[in-house]
Design a protein around this motif. Structure first.
Motif, PDB file in Angstrom:
ATOM      1  N   ILE A 108      19.960  19.626  64.263  1.00  0.00           N
ATOM      2  CA  ILE A 108      19.598  19.389  62.889  1.00  0.00           C
ATOM      3  C   ILE A 108      21.476  20.290  62.088  1.00  0.00           C
ATOM      4  O   ILE A 108      22.488  19.894  62.036  1.00  0.00           O
ATOM      5  CB  ILE A 108      18.825  19.248  62.137  1.00  0.00           C
ATOM      6  N   PHE A 109      20.867  21.532  62.669  1.00  0.00           N
ATOM      7  CA  PHE A 109      21.687  22.375  61.977  1.00  0.00           C
ATOM      8  C   PHE A 109      22.665  22.586  63.273  1.00  0.00           C
ATOM      9  O   PHE A 109      23.559  22.959  62.924  1.00  0.00           O
ATOM     10  CB  PHE A 109      20.653  23.932  62.346  1.00  0.00           C
ATOM     11  N   ALA A 110      23.014  22.788  64.120  1.00  0.00           N
ATOM     12  CA  ALA A 110      24.188  22.264  65.470  1.00  0.00           C
ATOM     13  C   ALA A 110      25.242  21.271  65.017  1.00  0.00           C
ATOM     14  O   ALA A 110      26.336  21.252  64.762  1.00  0.00           O
ATOM     15  CB  ALA A 110      23.768  21.836  66.720  1.00  0.00           C
ATOM     16  N   LEU A 111      24.364  19.801  64.089  1.00  0.00           N
ATOM     17  CA  LEU A 111      24.714  19.316  63.746  1.00  0.00           C
ATOM     18  C   LEU A 111      25.939  19.840  62.277  1.00  0.00           C
ATOM     19  O   LEU A 111      26.903  19.423  62.196  1.00  0.00           O
ATOM     20  CB  LEU A 111      24.464  17.865  63.100  1.00  0.00           C
ATOM     21  N   ALA A 112      25.088  20.105  61.340  1.00  0.00           N
ATOM     22  CA  ALA A 112      25.627  21.211  60.261  1.00  0.00           C
ATOM     23  C   ALA A 112      26.656  21.582  60.329  1.00  0.00           C
ATOM     24  O   ALA A 112      27.778  21.890  60.141  1.00  0.00           O
ATOM     25  CB  ALA A 112      24.583  21.458  59.314  1.00  0.00           C
ATOM     26  N   ILE A 113      26.517  22.692  61.697  1.00  0.00           N
ATOM     27  CA  ILE A 113      27.247  23.728  62.323  1.00  0.00           C
ATOM     28  C   ILE A 113      28.540  23.289  62.704  1.00  0.00           C
ATOM     29  O   ILE A 113      29.837  23.516  62.258  1.00  0.00           O
ATOM     30  CB  ILE A 113      26.448  24.577  62.661  1.00  0.00           C
ATOM     31  N   ALA A 114      28.674  21.934  63.290  1.00  0.00           N
ATOM     32  CA  ALA A 114      29.871  21.411  64.206  1.00  0.00           C
ATOM     33  C   ALA A 114      31.202  20.422  62.496  1.00  0.00           C
ATOM     34  O   ALA A 114      31.575  21.164  62.810  1.00  0.00           O
ATOM     35  CB  ALA A 114      29.270  20.357  64.608  1.00  0.00           C
ATOM     36  N   PHE A 115      29.811  19.992  62.035  1.00  0.00           N
ATOM     37  CA  PHE A 115      30.276  19.358  60.812  1.00  0.00           C
ATOM     38  C   PHE A 115      31.672  20.525  60.017  1.00  0.00           C
ATOM     39  O   PHE A 115      32.359  20.281  59.807  1.00  0.00           O
ATOM     40  CB  PHE A 115      30.130  18.623  59.472  1.00  0.00           C
ATOM     41  N   GLN A 116      31.457  21.213  59.765  1.00  0.00           N
ATOM     42  CA  GLN A 116      31.257  22.455  58.539  1.00  0.00           C
ATOM     43  C   GLN A 116      32.921  23.607  59.605  1.00  0.00           C
ATOM     44  O   GLN A 116      33.774  23.443  59.541  1.00  0.00           O
ATOM     45  CB  GLN A 116      30.676  23.726  58.278  1.00  0.00           C
ATOM     46  N   THR A 117      32.841  23.207  60.868  1.00  0.00           N
ATOM     47  CA  THR A 117      33.953  24.093  61.846  1.00  0.00           C
ATOM     48  C   THR A 117      34.930  23.215  61.569  1.00  0.00           C
ATOM     49  O   THR A 117      35.880  23.647  61.648  1.00  0.00           O
ATOM     50  CB  THR A 117      33.210  24.575  62.745  1.00  0.00           C
ATOM     51  N   LEU A 118      34.356  21.725  61.743  1.00  0.00           N
ATOM     52  CA  LEU A 118      35.738  21.192  61.877  1.00  0.00           C
ATOM     53  C   LEU A 118      36.640  21.452  60.657  1.00  0.00           C
ATOM     54  O   LEU A 118      37.236  20.850  60.405  1.00  0.00           O
ATOM     55  CB  LEU A 118      35.255  18.959  62.133  1.00  0.00           C
ATOM     56  N   ALA A 119      35.299  21.286  59.312  1.00  0.00           N
ATOM     57  CA  ALA A 119      36.181  20.971  58.026  1.00  0.00           C
ATOM     58  C   ALA A 119      37.096  22.401  57.805  1.00  0.00           C
ATOM     59  O   ALA A 119      38.031  22.491  57.466  1.00  0.00           O
ATOM     60  CB  ALA A 119      34.923  21.260  57.410  1.00  0.00           C
ATOM     61  N   VAL A 120      36.661  23.877  58.665  1.00  0.00           N
ATOM     62  CA  VAL A 120      36.867  24.651  58.761  1.00  0.00           C
ATOM     63  C   VAL A 120      38.526  24.881  59.211  1.00  0.00           C
ATOM     64  O   VAL A 120      39.343  24.978  59.154  1.00  0.00           O
ATOM     65  CB  VAL A 120      36.588  25.708  58.888  1.00  0.00           C
ATOM     66  N   LEU A 121      38.768  23.802  60.534  1.00  0.00           N
ATOM     67  CA  LEU A 121      39.909  23.304  60.976  1.00  0.00           C
ATOM     68  C   LEU A 121      40.350  22.646  60.423  1.00  0.00           C
ATOM     69  O   LEU A 121      41.918  22.244  60.932  1.00  0.00           O
ATOM     70  CB  LEU A 121      39.297  22.876  62.225  1.00  0.00           C
ATOM     71  N   ILE A 122      40.306  21.622  60.233  1.00  0.00           N
ATOM     72  CA  ILE A 122      41.132  20.367  59.206  1.00  0.00           C
ATOM     73  C   ILE A 122      41.571  21.053  57.135  1.00  0.00           C
ATOM     74  O   ILE A 122      42.785  20.738  57.093  1.00  0.00           O
ATOM     75  CB  ILE A 122      39.604  19.441  58.463  1.00  0.00           C
ATOM     76  N   VAL A 123      40.760  21.703  56.632  1.00  0.00           N
ATOM     77  CA  VAL A 123      41.108  21.590  54.971  1.00  0.00           C
ATOM     78  C   VAL A 123      41.443  23.794  55.331  1.00  0.00           C
ATOM     79  O   VAL A 123      40.878  24.336  55.965  1.00  0.00           O
ATOM     80  CB  VAL A 123      39.560  22.361  54.271  1.00  0.00           C
ATOM     81  N   PRO A 124      42.778  23.555  54.767  1.00  0.00           N
ATOM     82  CA  PRO A 124      43.507  25.109  54.615  1.00  0.00           C
ATOM     83  C   PRO A 124      42.391  26.455  54.021  1.00  0.00           C
ATOM     84  O   PRO A 124      42.216  25.689  52.979  1.00  0.00           O
ATOM     85  CB  PRO A 124      44.676  25.126  53.774  1.00  0.00           C
ATOM     86  N   PRO A 125      42.973  26.894  54.332  1.00  0.00           N
ATOM     87  CA  PRO A 125      41.676  27.992  54.006  1.00  0.00           C
ATOM     88  C   PRO A 125      42.478  28.561  52.865  1.00  0.00           C
ATOM     89  O   PRO A 125      40.993  29.197  52.014  1.00  0.00           O
ATOM     90  CB  PRO A 125      41.095  29.195  55.163  1.00  0.00           C
ATOM     91  N   CYS A 126      43.549  29.058  52.870  1.00  0.00           N
ATOM     92  CA  CYS A 126      43.907  29.878  51.430  1.00  0.00           C
ATOM     93  C   CYS A 126      44.633  29.171  50.403  1.00  0.00           C
ATOM     94  O   CYS A 126      45.616  29.510  50.294  1.00  0.00           O
ATOM     95  CB  CYS A 126      45.135  30.321  52.091  1.00  0.00           C
TER      96      CYS A 126
END
Length: 112
Positions: A92-110
């Motif tokens: 479950i936590f690996a899935l959450a981390i994977a989705f959040q890592t994908l979001a980090v790659l898709i959404v511009p951080p700045c």
């Protein structure tokens, strides 16, 4: 518990149970702290590296729990049950981390 079970053997399921939430918590706080200081590296390389390292910790927790998940001669049923819960929690936590890592790659951080 069995007398032949070593201290490390008794700690294994608990370590596997605690590693994934700690990895996710460090992932969240670490990237949040970096974003407040300098957001540029998060989108470029740091977010992906941090996510992969956190996923590796979840994989380590699964590797720790896997041998304990089936009751054997030296294992009690609660230990095997706790190991199965640790496997589920790591997934479950690996899935959450994977989705959040994908979001980090898709959404511009700045984004201002």
């Amino acid at each position: 518990m069995s007398e032949s079970l070593s201290r490390a053997g008794r700690v294994r399921p608990w370590a596997a149970l605690l590693l994934p939430p700690v990895a996710w918590y460090v992932f969240e706080l670490g990237l949040g702290s970096v974003l407040k200081v300098d957001c540029a590296p998060v989108g470029a390389w740091l977010g992906l590296a941090w996510g992969l390292a956190s996923l590796a910790v979840c994989g380590l927790a699964m590797a720790i729990a896997w041998p304990c998940a089936r009751p054997a001669g030296d294992q009690t049923p609660p230990r095997a049950w706790l190991s199965r819960v640790a496997l589920l929690l790591a997934g479950i936590f690996a899935l959450a981390i994977a989705f959040q890592t994908l979001a980090v790659l898709i959404v511009p951080p700045c984004v201002s």
